[in-house]
Each structure stands twice: as structure tokens, then as C-alpha cells.
Design an enzyme around this catalytic site. Structure first.
Site, PDB file in Angstrom:
ATOM      1  N   SER A 126       0.827  -1.203   0.000  1.00 50.10           N
ATOM      2  CA  SER A 126       0.000   0.000   0.000  1.00 50.10           C
ATOM      3  C   SER A 126       0.861   1.252   0.000  1.00 50.10           C
ATOM      4  CB  SER A 126      -0.863  -0.033   1.266  1.00 50.10           C
ATOM      5  OG  SER A 126      -1.469   1.206   1.496  1.00 50.10           O
ATOM      6  N   TYR A 151      -2.223  -1.311  11.054  1.00 50.64           N
ATOM      7  CA  TYR A 151      -2.431  -1.831   9.695  1.00 50.64           C
ATOM      8  C   TYR A 151      -1.244  -1.459   8.801  1.00 50.64           C
ATOM      9  CZ  TYR A 151      -3.812  -2.018   4.840  1.00 50.64           C
ATOM     10  OH  TYR A 151      -3.804  -2.262   3.485  1.00 50.64           O
ATOM     11  N   LYS A 155       1.903  -3.833   6.772  1.00 44.75           N
ATOM     12  CA  LYS A 155       2.363  -3.821   5.369  1.00 44.75           C
ATOM     13  C   LYS A 155       3.875  -3.620   5.321  1.00 44.75           C
ATOM     14  CE  LYS A 155      -1.519  -4.663   3.413  1.00 44.75           C
ATOM     15  NZ  LYS A 155      -1.745  -5.967   2.779  1.00 44.75           N
TER      16      LYS A 155
END
Ligand code: NAD
Ligand code: WQD
Length: 336
Positions: A126, A151, A155
Site C-alpha cells: 500500500s 495496519y 504492510k
């Protein structure tokens, strides 16, 4: 026919990618635990492509269950790993759930791949890893900034795990795709982003407001240092995004590409929140009542991609216009 395992394949981006993989002649095995999707999506994919993908309901954090999938479907050549929890706000409330789901899932896959001769992994990363870039548009060499949510951190950790595994001499290749903001739905309106729980992302909120599910929506801040004061993002059509996965898998399986590569997937164009709402209204003819409120905590002011590397190396380019993409999101909302 080459066999590909798609984890999270009944989800938003995974379902669109399954369609494109099948259209390109791949055989797809989907593994999904249905924590954020439903099994009906398998039938919708079959309706679009005429081919029903294999579907196994299993959890990627369950290594034994994943092993069974590799046993049952011998000869899987590549894995596209979408399965993850992805709600930024929820990750702040339930960090351990996010770390377990997003990290253990990847570890299980990477550990099993060599046992079954899998040649490569395409991983969903992302643009969140760039934080607020110092230079725009942002390319793949930009500094990775400290994550602002669990979150986002998963990643970054996932990318580090893949890098370290590859550098240790793992017998597979990987392409890490860093998505900007995926929006829209398949032109058939058979699949799209499912509104399980309360959507937090801009476009589902815009379409729900347009449909009257919400009376009005909020624009988070008009005092940013941008031309109209609202935040800027790079909104990428989900079908365009999905096609990049097929190209990445082709590249892993059929070329002597590097063992590890990174690509930004965006349009290269930044759009503000107010511009997006106005484009939605123009392209659908439907009004979106909104109110400007204070900033949302943790928001990045502006970010858009430099997709030159993906354009040049993958030969991939975002093709759909934002107008058509917003219309596809609206058609999907009406279907819901
Ligand atoms: P999604 O929630 O629609 O799809 C993810 C799918 O994975 C869901 O079907 C869910 O049921 C499944 N899943 C979750 N945990 C699982 C597990 N442990 N085992 C098996 N299945 C599991 O999300 P999406 O928008 O399609 O995102 C796909 C990937 O792309 C995710 O890794 C996400 O972090 C990443 N990504 C998404 C965006 C975005 O804005 N949508 C942006 C950048 C990156
Ligand atoms: C876009 C813009 C909001 C809702 C998130 C994740 C990121 C990535 C993509 C996975 C922002 C504004 C929104 C609303 C608004 N996901 N907005 N009113 O924040 O760019 O990124 O999704 O990797 O990690 O953080 O996307 O769609 O939430 O917001 O004004 O009701 O719309 O402030 O400027 P974001 P978003």
C-alpha cells in the site's frame, strides 16, 4: 493451464483479479475465510467469465489448512496474496488481531511455497508505507516512513519479511505492488466493494450518500495546503489495478526478471476530495449532499503516484477515466 492460488480471492481486489486471471487463461484456486466477503462472489465471477474458480474456505493463519490446499491442487505455480485485514481504524483498536492475521498469513505462505515448488508471490502492499512523502509524485525509491497505524505497520513488516526471505536465497521470486486508492467496480456490476460493516473509504461513502442510504457525507478538512484545501489522493480503477497483477504474475513465471521488484500502482494524477465529489456528480448526474467538517486524525495531506516504473517495466498503465470509474461505482451501488 497455469494454476494460481489467490488468497482473499472473494474480496474486493481479489475477485476482480480472479476475473482478469481467468480471462488471461490462468486457472484460479481461491482461498478465503470469508471474514470480509461472501461465497456468492464465486458464482458472480463464474457469471462474468464463464469459468467457476475453485474455492476453498480456509484461514491463511491456519498453516495445516493451507497445506491441504497445496496438496489438493498440485502444481500451483504462483500465489497472489490479498488476504489481510485492512481497516485502518479497527487496527488501532485491535492491533494484535491485525498483526496476527496479516503477518502469520504471509509467514505460512512463504514457508509452504518452497515445499510445493511455487515460483513466485505477488503481494498487496500500500502507498500508506510512504506516509506524507517529501516529494510528489512519489516513486518507489521514496523513503518509507514510520507507520501511523498497526495496519500500515503490518504492510511494512510484510515487505521486510518478503525482502529478507528473498535475500536469504528463497527459491521463488516476488513482486510487491503498492496500491494507491483502488475504486470502482467491474463494468458488469456483478462484483464490487462489499459494504460489510461501516465503510470508511471515500468512494463507498459518496455512492451511499448519493443513493440516500446516508443523508449527507462529511468532507474531512478544507484547510490543508492544497489548491482547494481538501486532501489529495490517486484513485485507481480496480480493473486496471487487477490487470497489473496478471502482468506481474506473467513476468514472474515467464521472464528472467529480478528476484524482487516493487511497483507503485496509481494513475499519476492527484484528485482532491472536493474534485472527486464534483466529478461524481457530473458523471452520474446525482447530487451528493456534503458538509465540510474538521480534519480526520492521521490523514495524509496529499499523495499521488509516479507510476513510471510500472508503465515502463510492466508495460502497464491505468486506462479507465475517473469519470467512467465513478460511474462504475455508482452502477454497483445501485445493484446493492
Ligand atoms: P477485502 O477485505 O475486500 O479482501 C480481503 C479478503 O481477504 C476478504 O475476502 C477476506 O475475507 C479475506 N481474508 C482476510 N483475512 C483472511 C485470512 N486470514 N485467511 C483467508 N482469507 C482472509 O480487501 P481488498 O480491498 O480487496 O484488499 C486486498 C488486499 O489489498 C489487502 O491485503 C489490503 O491490505 C490491500 N490493499 C487494499 C487497499 C484498498 O484500499 N482496498 C489499498 C492498498 C492495499
Ligand atoms: C480518502 C480521502 C479522507 C471519507 C486508506 C488507508 C490506506 C489505503 C487506502 C489500504 C481522505 C477523505 C474520506 C469521508 C472524507 N488502504 N474522506 N470523507 O485515507 O487515502 O487511505 O485507504 O492500504 O492505507 O489509510 O482513503 O478513502 O479513507 O480517504 O473526506 O467520509 O477522503 O479524509 O482525504 P485513505 P480514504
Amino acid at each position: 493451464m497455469k494454476r494460481i492460488l489467490v488468497t482473499g480471492g472473494t474480496g474486493y481486489i481479489g475477485s476482480h483479479t480472479t476475473v482478469e486471471l481467468q480471462n488471461a487463461g490462468y486457472e484460479v484456486i481461491i482461498v478465503d475465510n470469508l471474514s470480509n466477503s461472501n461465497a456468492e462472489i464465486v458464482g458472480k465471477i463464474a457469471k462474468i467469465t464463464g469459468i467457476r474458480p475453485e474455492f476453498v474456505q480456509a484461514d491463511c493463519i491456519d498453516s495445516a489448512a493451507l497445506k491441504q490446499v497445496f496438496e489438493r491442487y498440485p502444481g500451483i505455480e504462483g500465489v497472489i496474496h490479498f488476504a489481510a485485514s485492512k481497516a485502518v481504524g479497527e487496527s488501532v483498536e485491535k492491533p494484535l488481531l491485525y498483526y496476527r492475521n496479516n503477518i502469520v498469513s504471509l509467514l505460512n505462505i512463504l514457508e509452504l511455497m518452497p515445499d510445493y515448488g511455487v515460483k513466485g508471490l505477488v503481494f498487496s502492499s500500500s502507498c500508506t508505507i510512504y506516509g506524507q512523502p517529501k516529494k510528489l509524485p512519489v516513486d518507489e525509491n521514496a523513503e518509507i516512513q514510520p507507520a501511523t497505524s498497526p495496519y500500515g505497520n503490518t504492510k511494512q513488516i510484510n515487505e521486510e519479511i518478503i525482502r529478507d526471505a528473498i535475500y536469504s536465497g528463497a527459491p521463488y521470486k516476488s513482486i510487491v505492488l503498492r496500491y494507491f486508492n483502488p475504486i470502482g467496480a467491474h463494468p458488469s456490476a456483478e462484483i464490487g466493494e462489499l459494504p460489510l460493516g461501516q465503510p470508511q473509504n471515500l468512494v463507498p461513502i459518496v455512492t451511499r450518500t448519493a443513493a440516500g442510504v446516508r443523508k449527507e457525507m462529511f468532507v474531512f478538512g478544507d484547510d490543508y495546503n492544497t489548491p482547494d484545501g481538501s486532501c489529495i489522493r490517486d484513485y485507481i480503477n480496480v480493473v486496471d489495478l487487477s490487470k497489473a497483477h496478471v502482468i506481474a504474475m506473467d513476468r514472474i513465471l515467464n521472464s528472467n526478471s529480478e528476484k524482487l521488484e516493487y511497483f507503485n500502482l496509481g494513475t499519476g494524477r492527484g484528485l482532491s476530495v472536493l474534485e472527486l465529489i464534483s466529478l461524481f456528480e457530473k458523471s452520474t448526474g446525482v447530487k451528493v449532499p456534503y458538509k465540510i467538517v474538521g480534519r480526520r486524525e492521521g490523514d495524509i495531506e496529499q499523495i499521488w503516484a509516479d507510476p513510471t516504473r510500472a508503465n515502463r517495466v510492466l508495460g502497464w498503465k491505468a486506462e479507465e477515466s475517473v469519470e467512467d470509474t465513478l460511474r462504475s461505482a455508482w452502477e454497483w451501488q445501485k445493484r446493492l
